[in-house]
Design a protein around this motif. Structure first.
Motif, PDB file in Angstrom:
ATOM      1  N   TYR A  36       0.784  -1.001   0.063  1.00 33.08           N
ATOM      2  CA  TYR A  36      -0.160  -0.298  -0.113  1.00 33.08           C
ATOM      3  C   TYR A  36       0.984   1.359   0.166  1.00 33.08           C
ATOM      4  CZ  TYR A  36      -3.881  -2.942   1.858  1.00 33.08           C
ATOM      5  OH  TYR A  36      -5.218  -3.887   1.651  1.00 33.08           O
ATOM      6  N   TYR A  87       3.464   0.669   3.033  1.00 30.75           N
ATOM      7  CA  TYR A  87       3.230  -0.657   4.022  1.00 30.75           C
ATOM      8  C   TYR A  87       2.889  -2.264   3.278  1.00 30.75           C
ATOM      9  CZ  TYR A  87       2.170   3.272   7.389  1.00 30.75           C
ATOM     10  OH  TYR A  87       1.851   4.155   7.897  1.00 30.75           O
ATOM     11  N   GLN A  89       1.070  -5.747   4.035  1.00 27.74           N
ATOM     12  CA  GLN A  89       0.027  -6.273   4.798  1.00 27.74           C
ATOM     13  C   GLN A  89       0.227  -7.665   4.310  1.00 27.74           C
ATOM     14  OE1 GLN A  89      -3.268  -6.349   2.603  1.00 27.74           O
ATOM     15  NE2 GLN A  89      -4.311  -5.798   4.735  1.00 27.74           N
ATOM     16  N   PHE A  94      -0.133  -5.618   9.220  1.00 27.82           N
ATOM     17  CA  PHE A  94       0.457  -4.587   8.097  1.00 27.82           C
ATOM     18  C   PHE A  94       2.090  -4.398   9.118  1.00 27.82           C
ATOM     19  CE2 PHE A  94      -2.578  -2.184   5.533  1.00 27.82           C
ATOM     20  CZ  PHE A  94      -3.918  -2.580   6.538  1.00 27.82           C
ATOM     21  N   GLY A  95       3.013  -4.173   8.232  1.00 27.95           N
ATOM     22  CA  GLY A  95       4.183  -3.263   8.640  1.00 27.95           C
ATOM     23  C   GLY A  95       4.310  -1.881   9.022  1.00 27.95           C
ATOM     24  N   ARG A  96       5.493  -1.651   9.485  1.00 24.98           N
ATOM     25  CA  ARG A  96       5.245  -0.192  10.132  1.00 24.98           C
ATOM     26  C   ARG A  96       5.815   0.173   9.103  1.00 24.98           C
ATOM     27  NH1 ARG A  96       6.085  -0.770  15.633  1.00 24.98           N
ATOM     28  NH2 ARG A  96       7.400   1.257  15.923  1.00 24.98           N
TER      29      ARG A  96
ATOM     30  N   GLY B  44       1.435   2.372  11.824  1.00 21.30           N
ATOM     31  CA  GLY B  44       0.903   2.327  10.794  1.00 21.30           C
ATOM     32  C   GLY B  44      -0.560   1.464  10.841  1.00 21.30           C
ATOM     33  N   PRO B  45      -1.362   1.605  10.508  1.00 22.99           N
ATOM     34  CA  PRO B  45      -2.385   0.979  10.005  1.00 22.99           C
ATOM     35  C   PRO B  45      -2.686  -0.500  10.958  1.00 22.99           C
ATOM     36  CG  PRO B  45      -2.113   0.930   8.042  1.00 22.99           C
ATOM     37  CD  PRO B  45      -0.728   1.299   8.184  1.00 22.99           C
TER      38      PRO B  45
END
Lengths: 103, 114
Positions: A36, A87, A89, A94-96, B44-45
Protein backbone atom coordinates in the motif's frame (compact mmCIF):
# COMPACT_ATOMS: atom_id res chain seq x y z
CA UNK A 1 3.00 -13.15 11.87
CA UNK A 2 5.24 -10.09 12.18
CA UNK A 3 6.16 -8.10 9.09
CA UNK A 4 9.45 -6.19 9.25
CA UNK A 5 9.96 -3.47 6.67
CA UNK A 6 13.29 -1.97 5.73
CA UNK A 7 14.62 0.57 5.59
CA UNK A 8 12.57 2.81 7.84
CA UNK A 9 13.32 5.75 5.54
CA UNK A 10 14.57 5.86 1.98
CA UNK A 11 15.98 9.20 0.81
CA UNK A 12 16.08 9.38 -2.97
CA UNK A 13 15.77 11.86 -5.81
CA UNK A 14 13.08 11.90 -8.50
CA UNK A 15 14.02 9.55 -11.30
CA UNK A 16 15.90 7.16 -9.03
CA UNK A 17 14.95 3.55 -8.33
CA UNK A 18 13.42 2.66 -4.97
CA UNK A 19 13.65 -0.82 -3.49
CA UNK A 20 11.58 -1.53 -0.38
CA UNK A 21 11.78 -4.75 1.58
CA UNK A 22 9.32 -6.63 3.75
CA UNK A 23 10.28 -9.76 5.67
CA UNK A 24 7.74 -12.04 7.34
CA UNK A 25 8.51 -13.85 10.58
CA UNK A 26 7.31 -17.09 8.97
CA UNK A 27 6.54 -18.26 5.47
CA UNK A 28 3.31 -16.75 4.15
CA UNK A 29 0.93 -17.38 1.28
CA UNK A 30 1.71 -14.93 -1.50
CA UNK A 31 -1.95 -14.77 -2.51
CA UNK A 32 -2.67 -12.66 0.57
CA UNK A 33 0.37 -10.37 0.39
CA UNK A 34 -0.10 -6.73 -0.60
CA UNK A 35 1.63 -3.36 -0.76
CA UNK A 36 0.00 0.00 0.00
CA UNK A 37 0.90 3.62 -0.48
CA UNK A 38 -0.30 6.25 1.97
CA UNK A 39 -0.03 10.01 1.68
CA UNK A 40 -0.68 12.43 4.57
CA UNK A 41 -4.36 12.81 5.36
CA UNK A 42 -5.38 10.02 3.01
CA UNK A 43 -6.38 6.41 3.42
CA UNK A 44 -3.89 3.76 2.31
CA UNK A 45 -4.20 2.79 -1.34
CA UNK A 46 -3.49 -0.75 -2.51
CA UNK A 47 -0.79 -0.90 -5.16
CA UNK A 48 0.03 -4.60 -5.40
CA UNK A 49 -1.82 -7.75 -4.35
CA UNK A 50 -0.91 -11.39 -4.61
CA UNK A 51 2.68 -10.18 -4.07
CA UNK A 52 3.14 -9.17 -7.71
CA UNK A 53 -0.18 -8.18 -9.31
CA UNK A 54 -0.66 -4.49 -9.91
CA UNK A 55 -4.06 -3.05 -9.05
CA UNK A 56 -5.85 -1.60 -12.07
CA UNK A 57 -4.74 1.97 -12.71
CA UNK A 58 -1.44 1.69 -10.84
CA UNK A 59 1.49 2.81 -13.04
CA UNK A 60 3.80 0.08 -14.28
CA UNK A 61 6.78 1.71 -12.57
CA UNK A 62 5.49 -0.09 -9.46
CA UNK A 63 6.31 -3.77 -9.26
CA UNK A 64 6.18 -6.40 -6.54
CA UNK A 65 8.10 -9.61 -6.17
CA UNK A 66 8.96 -12.27 -3.64
CA UNK A 67 7.64 -15.34 -1.92
CA UNK A 68 7.92 -17.24 1.33
CA UNK A 69 9.29 -14.73 3.82
CA UNK A 70 10.90 -12.07 1.62
CA UNK A 71 9.03 -9.57 -0.52
CA UNK A 72 10.08 -6.47 -2.43
CA UNK A 73 8.33 -3.42 -3.82
CA UNK A 74 10.28 -1.68 -6.57
CA UNK A 75 9.53 1.74 -7.98
CA UNK A 76 11.59 1.88 -11.16
CA UNK A 77 11.77 5.65 -11.54
CA UNK A 78 10.44 7.85 -8.77
CA UNK A 79 7.94 10.49 -9.75
CA UNK A 80 7.23 13.47 -7.45
CA UNK A 81 3.88 11.94 -6.43
CA UNK A 82 5.56 8.71 -5.27
CA UNK A 83 7.12 10.24 -2.16
CA UNK A 84 4.95 8.77 0.57
CA UNK A 85 4.68 5.99 3.17
CA UNK A 86 4.55 2.41 1.98
CA UNK A 87 3.20 -0.54 3.94
CA UNK A 88 3.25 -4.25 3.33
CA UNK A 89 0.37 -6.43 4.48
CA UNK A 90 -0.23 -10.12 4.92
CA UNK A 91 -3.80 -11.27 5.59
CA UNK A 92 -4.62 -8.16 7.58
CA UNK A 93 -1.35 -7.71 9.45
CA UNK A 94 0.60 -4.60 8.40
CA UNK A 95 4.28 -3.76 8.57
CA UNK A 96 5.45 -0.55 10.25
CA UNK A 97 6.12 1.13 6.94
CA UNK A 98 8.91 2.68 4.89
CA UNK A 99 8.95 6.39 4.26
CA UNK A 100 10.20 7.38 0.81
CA UNK A 101 11.36 10.96 1.06
CA UNK A 102 12.98 13.47 -1.24
CA UNK A 103 16.74 13.58 -0.89
CA UNK B 1 -18.79 3.37 -8.31
CA UNK B 2 -17.93 1.36 -5.21
CA UNK B 3 -17.66 3.72 -2.28
CA UNK B 4 -17.47 3.68 1.51
CA UNK B 5 -18.44 6.91 3.26
CA UNK B 6 -17.73 7.24 6.96
CA UNK B 7 -19.17 9.55 9.57
CA UNK B 8 -17.35 12.66 10.70
CA UNK B 9 -14.72 13.35 13.33
CA UNK B 10 -15.55 12.88 16.98
CA UNK B 11 -14.20 14.44 20.16
CA UNK B 12 -15.01 12.44 23.27
CA UNK B 13 -14.06 12.41 26.92
CA UNK B 14 -12.44 9.36 28.52
CA UNK B 15 -15.05 6.81 29.56
CA UNK B 16 -17.56 7.81 26.89
CA UNK B 17 -18.64 5.77 23.88
CA UNK B 18 -18.51 6.55 20.18
CA UNK B 19 -20.25 5.03 17.17
CA UNK B 20 -18.70 5.32 13.70
CA UNK B 21 -20.74 4.56 10.60
CA UNK B 22 -19.57 3.31 7.23
CA UNK B 23 -22.14 3.50 4.41
CA UNK B 24 -21.47 1.35 1.38
CA UNK B 25 -22.68 1.98 -2.14
CA UNK B 26 -22.06 0.65 -5.62
CA UNK B 27 -22.03 -3.05 -4.76
CA UNK B 28 -24.01 -5.74 -2.96
CA UNK B 29 -23.31 -4.98 0.70
CA UNK B 30 -24.21 -8.40 2.08
CA UNK B 31 -21.88 -10.24 -0.29
CA UNK B 32 -18.60 -8.76 0.96
CA UNK B 33 -17.20 -8.74 4.48
CA UNK B 34 -16.14 -5.48 6.07
CA UNK B 35 -12.83 -4.88 7.84
CA UNK B 36 -12.02 -2.24 10.44
CA UNK B 37 -8.58 -0.69 10.79
CA UNK B 38 -7.13 1.66 13.38
CA UNK B 39 -4.28 4.04 12.68
CA UNK B 40 -2.91 5.91 15.66
CA UNK B 41 -1.11 9.22 15.07
CA UNK B 42 2.22 8.62 13.35
CA UNK B 43 1.73 4.86 13.33
CA UNK B 44 0.98 2.23 10.71
CA UNK B 45 -2.45 0.73 10.13
CA UNK B 46 -3.61 -1.94 12.57
CA UNK B 47 -6.24 -4.49 11.62
CA UNK B 48 -8.99 -4.69 14.24
CA UNK B 49 -11.03 -7.47 12.69
CA UNK B 50 -13.99 -7.86 10.38
CA UNK B 51 -17.69 -8.54 10.24
CA UNK B 52 -19.33 -11.07 7.96
CA UNK B 53 -22.03 -9.04 6.30
CA UNK B 54 -24.39 -11.88 5.34
CA UNK B 55 -24.68 -13.11 8.95
CA UNK B 56 -23.58 -10.11 11.04
CA UNK B 57 -20.96 -12.23 12.78
CA UNK B 58 -17.97 -10.22 13.99
CA UNK B 59 -14.41 -11.48 14.37
CA UNK B 60 -11.98 -9.48 16.47
CA UNK B 61 -8.19 -9.47 16.31
CA UNK B 62 -6.56 -10.09 19.67
CA UNK B 63 -6.58 -6.90 21.65
CA UNK B 64 -9.79 -5.58 20.15
CA UNK B 65 -12.31 -7.91 21.77
CA UNK B 66 -14.37 -6.39 24.55
CA UNK B 67 -14.64 -2.60 24.16
CA UNK B 68 -14.84 -2.65 20.36
CA UNK B 69 -18.07 -3.77 18.73
CA UNK B 70 -18.80 -4.30 15.04
CA UNK B 71 -22.42 -4.42 13.86
CA UNK B 72 -24.52 -3.80 10.76
CA UNK B 73 -27.74 -2.31 9.47
CA UNK B 74 -28.10 -4.14 6.19
CA UNK B 75 -31.30 -2.23 5.35
CA UNK B 76 -29.15 0.85 4.75
CA UNK B 77 -25.93 -0.94 3.71
CA UNK B 78 -24.08 0.42 6.70
CA UNK B 79 -21.48 -1.04 9.01
CA UNK B 80 -20.79 0.38 12.43
CA UNK B 81 -17.91 0.41 14.87
CA UNK B 82 -18.74 1.25 18.45
CA UNK B 83 -15.99 1.86 20.98
CA UNK B 84 -16.98 1.79 24.64
CA UNK B 85 -15.13 3.09 27.71
CA UNK B 86 -12.91 5.28 25.56
CA UNK B 87 -9.31 5.85 26.62
CA UNK B 88 -6.86 8.50 25.42
CA UNK B 89 -4.92 5.70 23.66
CA UNK B 90 -7.97 5.15 21.44
CA UNK B 91 -7.21 8.46 19.71
CA UNK B 92 -6.76 7.44 16.09
CA UNK B 93 -8.22 7.44 12.62
CA UNK B 94 -10.55 4.49 12.12
CA UNK B 95 -11.16 3.09 8.64
CA UNK B 96 -13.68 0.65 7.26
CA UNK B 97 -12.28 -1.40 4.38
CA UNK B 98 -14.13 -3.69 2.00
CA UNK B 99 -13.29 -7.38 2.39
CA UNK B 100 -10.74 -7.74 -0.42
CA UNK B 101 -9.00 -4.61 0.95
CA UNK B 102 -9.64 -2.84 -2.34
CA UNK B 103 -11.85 0.03 -1.17
CA UNK B 104 -11.29 2.13 1.95
CA UNK B 105 -13.50 4.64 3.66
CA UNK B 106 -12.09 8.13 4.07
CA UNK B 107 -11.40 7.54 7.73
CA UNK B 108 -12.94 8.91 10.93
CA UNK B 109 -10.75 10.72 13.44
CA UNK B 110 -11.66 9.95 17.03
CA UNK B 111 -9.99 12.14 19.63
CA UNK B 112 -10.27 11.15 23.28
CA UNK B 113 -9.37 13.95 25.64
CA UNK B 114 -10.67 15.58 28.77
Amino acid sequence: IVLTQSPDTLSLSPGERATLSCRASQSVISTYFAWYQQKPGQAPRMLIYGASIRVAGIPDRFSGSGSGTDFTLTISRLEPEDFAMYYCQQSGTFGRGTRVEVK
Amino acid sequence: QVQLVQSGSELKEPGASVKISCKASGYSFSNVDMNWVRQAPGQGPEWMGYITTNTGTPAYVQGFAGRFVFFLDTSVSTAYLQINSLKPDDTAVYYCVRGPWDVWGQGTLVTVSS
